[in-house]
Write an enzyme that holds these catalytic residues in place. Structure first.
Site, PDB file in Angstrom:
ATOM      1  N   ASN A   1      41.720  37.186   3.091  1.00  0.00           N
ATOM      2  CA  ASN A   1      40.578  37.894   2.517  1.00  0.00           C
ATOM      3  C   ASN A   1      40.465  37.532   1.042  1.00  0.00           C
ATOM      4  O   ASN A   1      41.395  37.752   0.265  1.00  0.00           O
ATOM      5  CB  ASN A   1      40.733  39.406   2.652  1.00  0.00           C
ATOM      6  CG  ASN A   1      39.468  40.137   2.204  1.00  0.00           C
ATOM      7  OD1 ASN A   1      38.524  40.314   2.960  1.00  0.00           O
ATOM      8  ND2 ASN A   1      39.457  40.549   0.939  1.00  0.00           N
TER       9      ASN A   1
ATOM     10  N   ARG B   1       0.813  -1.223   0.000  1.00  0.00           N
ATOM     11  CA  ARG B   1       0.000   0.000   0.000  1.00  0.00           C
ATOM     12  C   ARG B   1       0.844   1.269   0.000  1.00  0.00           C
ATOM     13  O   ARG B   1       0.335   2.357  -0.273  1.00  0.00           O
ATOM     14  CB  ARG B   1      -0.941  -0.003   1.215  1.00  0.00           C
ATOM     15  CG  ARG B   1      -2.188  -0.853   1.000  1.00  0.00           C
ATOM     16  CD  ARG B   1      -3.136  -0.754   2.174  1.00  0.00           C
ATOM     17  NE  ARG B   1      -2.711  -1.582   3.293  1.00  0.00           N
ATOM     18  CZ  ARG B   1      -3.268  -1.567   4.496  1.00  0.00           C
ATOM     19  NH1 ARG B   1      -4.274  -0.735   4.741  1.00  0.00           N
ATOM     20  NH2 ARG B   1      -2.843  -2.366   5.453  1.00  0.00           N
TER      21      ARG B   1
ATOM     22  N   TYR C   1      39.372  22.285 -11.668  1.00  0.00           N
ATOM     23  CA  TYR C   1      39.052  21.130 -12.508  1.00  0.00           C
ATOM     24  C   TYR C   1      39.512  21.371 -13.936  1.00  0.00           C
ATOM     25  O   TYR C   1      39.166  22.386 -14.547  1.00  0.00           O
ATOM     26  CB  TYR C   1      37.539  20.899 -12.463  1.00  0.00           C
ATOM     27  CG  TYR C   1      37.040  19.657 -13.155  1.00  0.00           C
ATOM     28  CD1 TYR C   1      37.661  18.429 -12.959  1.00  0.00           C
ATOM     29  CD2 TYR C   1      35.937  19.720 -13.991  1.00  0.00           C
ATOM     30  CE1 TYR C   1      37.179  17.287 -13.585  1.00  0.00           C
ATOM     31  CE2 TYR C   1      35.446  18.583 -14.624  1.00  0.00           C
ATOM     32  CZ  TYR C   1      36.076  17.370 -14.424  1.00  0.00           C
ATOM     33  OH  TYR C   1      35.604  16.242 -15.043  1.00  0.00           O
TER      34      TYR C   1
END
Length: 457
Positions: free
Chosen positions: A377, A16, A387
């Site tokens: 910073n 169900r 990549y």
């Protein structure tokens, strides 16, 4: 008090649910239903827990692990048939056996303990956990004698009009004298429409043998909910969410709007932390004291220190220190480590990076596969270009470095201690400590060029 055991019924597929996922593995507040049951049962200090597995057996075992022993029900032929699969593990034991369904995630150890205690005090051979239902339609009714002892259980479809007015219902959770249970199981018949072996038939067998059958009525009907479809799953989720949120608020956490706040069962949150509306905290997340999370933030499997603020942001599988400010609209991706006093501002994405104490990336930056030192910073638009289309490379930015706006750091590359990178630079080589690196084309102004273009047109 004698030895105590438990059998958890977790073999059903749950058609169900209309799902590829086996029923007892559907999560409630981030944890599979059966694991909620095992957690509560385990806290009782029982001598042995046996989980009956069938569909998805290997997945159920991998979820529960060594907290239970297992018995396999190869064919699903009813609840009594399921229990008898534990025969080799339990039939020779003396004591009390608790039987509970793996799709009842809301029952608490306190309710189990009260049921066990009532069973032992009444010296019953079987005790039924019952509850008072405002609408008992569909439930088996508990028929009691004048003495309070259970006379029988009548299923709704078999009940008379008078019996259907009874509002004490069978929850499907039981205690049995263990030896009596397995003797009676051998007498259960499958002479019914479904051709299955039903556990409530054991109650009738024990009654016919003249044994005492008792019932303990819990005050908390909502705990007894059995999850058989997605509607009941949502009801269990709502009840569990309210329970979890209440626990955190009692422990000193401010939840501004509990109705719009979702916290997993395994999360830990320190006192005086404020959870703003629309926040989802999932997995094994730990949040310190005096933090503010949200609004509309998603935290998953993170460890967060004290006095940290995360606003309208997403953080997954990362460590975040104390006195950190994140957001709005920041994304902390997995395997990041944000140390103390760091600022991660709006539209900044951090991935698999270490961010040292006191460093800042205030706006519109991507810092991936990087090791950032302390007091660094990173100006607006700073990017670690990690990549090359095949491999990921590391960018190292040492303590005190200053990277100007709109700079690309082409990994692998190192920016040395206290070095400066001029705004707009594309850095392909290491920058020595204390140096200024400028990597951009020299500006050329062509006077009156605009007028020449206009005249040409």
């Amino acid at each position: 008090m004698g030895n105590r055991y438990a059998i958890v019924l977790a073999a059903g597929q749950g058609t169900r649910m209309k799902s590829k996922l086996y029923k007892v593995l559907h999560p409630v507040c981030g944890k599979p239903m059966v694991e909620h049951v095992i957690d509560q049962v385990s806290s009782l200090g029982l001598h042995k827990i046996v989980t009956i597995i069938g569909f998805g057996a290997d997945l159920v075992k991998s979820q529960i692990g060594t907290r239970s022993e297992y018995a396999l029900q190869e064919e699903q032929l009813g609840t009594a048939h399921a229990v008898i699969q534990a025969k080799d593990l339990l039939q020779n034991e003396k004591g009390t056996t608790l039987i509970v369904c793996g799709d009842t995630p809301l029952i608490t150890s306190e309710t189990f303990e009260k049921l066990l205690k009532h069973h032992e005090e009444t010296k019953a051979k079987a005790t039924i956990l019952t509850a008072y239902a405002e609408d008992p339609t569909g439930y088996g009714r508990i028929i009691r004698k004048n003495t309070g002892e259970v006379e029988k259980i009548v299923e709704h479809k078999d009940a008379s009009d008078e019996e259907r007015t009874i509002q004490e219902i069978n929850t499907g959770t039981y205690c049995f004298d263990n030896e009596s249970l397995f003797k009676a199981l051998s007498l259960v018949s499958n002479d019914n429409v479904q051709g299955e072996y039903y556990l409530p038939d054991v109650i009738e067998i024990l009654k016919n043998q003249g044994e005492i059958v008792a019932a303990y009525q819990t005050e908390h009907f909502e705990e007894t909910l059995g999850v058989n479809d997605r509607v009941a799953l949502s009801q269990a989720e709502e009840t569990m969410r309210k329970r979890i949120n209440k626990r955190h608020m009692i422990n000193g956490v401010t939840i501004i709007d509990p109705n719009s706040t979702y916290i997993s069962a395994e999360s830990v949150i320190g006192s005086d932390t404020i959870i703003q509306p629309g926040t989802v905290i999932s997995g094994k997340t730990t949040i310190g004291s005096d933090c503010e999370i949200g609004p509309h933030s998603e935290i998953k499997n993170c460890q967060i220190g004290d006095h940290t603020t995360i606003r309208q942001s997403v953080a997954h599988n990362s460590e975040i220190g104390s006195l950190v400010a994140i957001g709005p609209f920041a994304h902390i991706r997995p395997e990041s480590q944000i140390l103390d006093e760091v600022k991660i501002g709006n539209f900044v994405e951090i991935k698999k990076a270490v961010f040292g104490k006191g460093s800042k990336a205030s706006h519109l930056s991507y810092i991936g596969d990087a090791k950032v030192g302390s007091d660094v910073n990173l100006g607006c638009g700073s990017i670690t270009v990690n990549y090359d289309g095949q491999n990921k490379f590391l960018t190292t930015i040492e303590d005190g470095a200053f990277v100007g706006c709109n700079s690309n750091l082409i990994a692998p590359v190192t920016i040395g201690k206290n070095a400066y990178v001029a705004a707009g630079s594309t850095i392909t080589d290491d920058v020595p400590s204390e140096s200024l690196s400028i990597a951009r084309a020299r500006q050329v102004n062509k006077e009156n060029y605009a007028n020449r273009l206009k005249n040409k047109e």
